[in-house]
Design an enzyme around this catalytic site. Structure first.
Site, PDB file in Angstrom:
ATOM      1  N   ASP A  75       0.811  -1.229   0.000  1.00 60.30           N
ATOM      2  CA  ASP A  75       0.000   0.000   0.000  1.00 60.30           C
ATOM      3  C   ASP A  75       0.841   1.274   0.000  1.00 60.30           C
ATOM      4  O   ASP A  75       0.428   2.294   0.548  1.00 60.30           O
ATOM      5  CB  ASP A  75      -0.955   0.032   1.214  1.00 60.30           C
ATOM      6  CG  ASP A  75      -1.725  -1.259   1.360  1.00 60.30           C
ATOM      7  OD1 ASP A  75      -2.216  -1.734   0.332  1.00 60.30           O
ATOM      8  OD2 ASP A  75      -1.826  -1.788   2.479  1.00 60.30           O
TER       9      ASP A  75
ATOM     10  N   GLN B 248       2.321  -5.911  -3.079  1.00 57.57           N
ATOM     11  CA  GLN B 248       2.663  -5.951  -1.657  1.00 57.57           C
ATOM     12  C   GLN B 248       3.950  -5.161  -1.383  1.00 57.57           C
ATOM     13  O   GLN B 248       4.231  -4.224  -2.112  1.00 57.57           O
ATOM     14  CB  GLN B 248       2.784  -7.399  -1.147  1.00 57.57           C
ATOM     15  CG  GLN B 248       1.453  -8.142  -1.096  1.00 57.57           C
ATOM     16  CD  GLN B 248       1.062  -8.784  -2.394  1.00 57.57           C
ATOM     17  OE1 GLN B 248       1.885  -9.375  -3.056  1.00 57.57           O
ATOM     18  NE2 GLN B 248      -0.190  -8.665  -2.766  1.00 57.57           N
TER      19      GLN B 248
ATOM     20  N   GLY C  65      -4.288  -4.459  -4.359  1.00 60.75           N
ATOM     21  CA  GLY C  65      -5.331  -3.553  -4.849  1.00 60.75           C
ATOM     22  C   GLY C  65      -4.661  -2.248  -5.225  1.00 60.75           C
ATOM     23  O   GLY C  65      -4.094  -1.579  -4.379  1.00 60.75           O
ATOM     24  N   HIS C  66      -4.650  -1.927  -6.503  1.00 59.87           N
ATOM     25  CA  HIS C  66      -4.003  -0.696  -6.941  1.00 59.87           C
ATOM     26  C   HIS C  66      -5.065   0.351  -7.210  1.00 59.87           C
ATOM     27  O   HIS C  66      -5.891   0.182  -8.091  1.00 59.87           O
ATOM     28  CB  HIS C  66      -3.196  -0.934  -8.210  1.00 59.87           C
ATOM     29  CG  HIS C  66      -2.110  -1.946  -8.016  1.00 59.87           C
ATOM     30  ND1 HIS C  66      -1.077  -1.759  -7.139  1.00 59.87           N
ATOM     31  CD2 HIS C  66      -1.926  -3.158  -8.558  1.00 59.87           C
ATOM     32  CE1 HIS C  66      -0.291  -2.807  -7.171  1.00 59.87           C
ATOM     33  NE2 HIS C  66      -0.784  -3.684  -8.013  1.00 59.87           N
TER      34      HIS C  66
ATOM     35  N   LYS D  63       2.205   2.320  -4.956  1.00 64.80           N
ATOM     36  CA  LYS D  63       2.891   1.836  -6.168  1.00 64.80           C
ATOM     37  C   LYS D  63       2.043   2.077  -7.402  1.00 64.80           C
ATOM     38  O   LYS D  63       2.552   2.403  -8.462  1.00 64.80           O
ATOM     39  CB  LYS D  63       3.172   0.324  -6.056  1.00 64.80           C
ATOM     40  CG  LYS D  63       4.165  -0.037  -4.969  1.00 64.80           C
ATOM     41  CD  LYS D  63       4.424  -1.533  -4.937  1.00 64.80           C
ATOM     42  CE  LYS D  63       3.240  -2.360  -4.474  1.00 64.80           C
ATOM     43  NZ  LYS D  63       2.803  -2.109  -3.104  1.00 64.80           N
TER      44      LYS D  63
END
Ligand code: IMP
Length: 424
Positions: free
Chosen positions: A13, A221, A40-41, A16
């Protein structure tokens, strides 16, 4: 020619998605090399928020090809939804996406086992996306790979082997194992939608490299969640560090030109496990509110704390970082004093890096730096930042031993200070 790896240096988180999205505008191919829908992006494009879990963050640009590498574990339903979202936006042209035949499929049994385990005393706060059990099947050589979707009889046998392996644990945990025939039939139905995009992803990466194209390898991650170099056992089940970019894409170490570590200007963590600089009470709440620190995948509130120098140093080493990108600098605005952990103390000894055991017992040694009250979101150069913010960045560079080459001062693509071209 350039191959640039992007990895998180903390517990995921780190933002990225935004950095990858920015660099993707300049790339020819973007590769996800590990993890699955646990990631989750979140991207903000023209004020609209879009969350992707499987397709590379670059999917919202028209140019780069999107490659899902062999190191990934893929939930077919999630991927089909994301491909549909790309299509809806007119971004799914022929050849745009390649899914590795070698990547593994996350099966319903993996979700079930993840869920059952998380109900028990050994829970580690996973995302319950079946990631650990899927990688477990891979290591046990009874996993089901994307390429298996091509042969119905073979697929059925592979699914049955996986389910047979899980049956004792599921029954011991009070669950009911899924029906293998039904699972295989469902997969075959889903395969129809995935088939046009399944291919030789490793060849696609090498062909791009041989043609001198720019390749971005997008990590999921963060270093402290790496199966080997993270806070084991409170980690994910894959190699999320730069070495994993090679194994998960099929590139060799000599093919990588730069490794960019993404670090938040502070630290967050979701799930259980040690977090030395964690802030409890109102201070942690304030950071969570200011940074909107809630998980993109699970919605869980993230644990928040100060920047951790030993974690940075560790990440620089195990990833071979050439530089850092610092995100969410704007979130710290308004704090009178900032603390930075420069080392730990454990049993009377000073530690410069996280120990392999005992991280939950360390005491952070803090240094205090003055904060700033000015709004930094409009800054596009270092000079436009308040001197105290520049001093904070300089201290981070000293602690890490590598330069900060990008600073994110807000969620939008434009809210970025770029200090060096990663492709040069
Ligand atoms: P899993 O990857 O779902 O097995 O979860 C293992 C640990 O990694 C848990 O602490 C999760 O919260 C954490 N985790 C997995 N993926 C992410 C991510 O993308 N961001 C932050 N934490 C993650």
């Amino acid at each position: 020619m350039s191959a640039v790896v992007i990895v998180g240096v903390q517990w995921g988180d780190e933002g990225k998605g935004k950095v990858v999205d920015l660099l993707t505008a300049e790339a020819d191919a973007v590769v996800r090399f590990g993890g699955g829908a646990n990631a989750g992006h979140t991207l903000v494009v023209d004020g609209e928020k879009v969350v992707f879990h499987l397709v590379p963050s670059g999917a919202l640009h028209t140019r780069p090809r999107c490659i899902l590498g062999a190191g990934m574990v893929i939930d077919p339903r999630v991927l089909i939804d994301e491909l549909a979202e790309m299509r809806r936006r007119g971004l799914l042209s022929e050849g745009r996406v390649t899914i590795s035949e070698r990547a593994h499929l996350v099966l319903p049994v993996h979700f079930l086992v993840d869920e059952l385990r998380e109900r028990g005393p050994g829970a580690i706060g996973t995302t319950k996306r079946g990631i650990g059990p899927c990688y477990q099947d891979r290591a046990a050589r009874r996993g089901v790979r994307i390429g298996d979707l091509d042969d119905p009889a073979h697929l059925k046998a592979r699914v049955a082997a996986s389910l047979a392996g899980w049956r004792p644990e599921i029954e011991a945990l009070g669950g009911t194992p899924p029906n293998p025939v039904q699972v295989a039939d469902e997969l075959l139905a889903l395969a129809e939608e995935l088939r046009p995009w399944i291919g030789d992803a490793e060849d696609a990466v090498h062909t791009a490299r041989e043609a001198g194209e720019r390749i971005l390898l997008e990590g999921a991650q963060g270093t402290m969640l790496d199966i080997d170099h993270g806070t084991y056992p409170f980690v994910t089940s894959s190699s999320v560090t730069a070495g994993g970019a090679c194994t998960g894409s099929g590139l060799g170490p000599g093919h990588i030109d730069r490794v960019v570590g993404i670090s938040k200007a502070y630290t967050t963590r979701v799930g259980e496990g040690p977090f030395p600089t964690e802030l409890h009470g109102e201070a942690g709440e304030a950071l969570r509110r200011a940074g909107h620190e809630f998980g993109a995948t699970t919605g869980r509130p993230r644990r928040c704390g100060w920047l951790d120098g030993p974690v940075l140093r560790h990440a620089v080493r195990v990833n071979g970082l050439t530089e850092l990108a610092l995100t969410k600098l704007d979130v710290l605005q308004g704090l009178e004093t900032l603390k930075v952990c420069v080392a730990y103390e454990l049993d009377g000894a000073r530690l410069e890096r996280p120990p392999s055991r005992g991280l939950e017992r360390v005491t952070p040694i803090y240094e205090e730096l003055p904060g700033w009250t000015e709004d930094v979101a409009g800054a596009r150069t270092l000079d436009a930042l308040p001197e105290t913010a520049r001093a904070y960045i300089r201290r981070i560079e000293e602690l890490a031993g590598v330069p900060v080459t990008l600073v994110s001062v807000g969620p939008d693509r434009e809210e970025t200070i770029r200090l060096r071209d990663v492709w040069a």
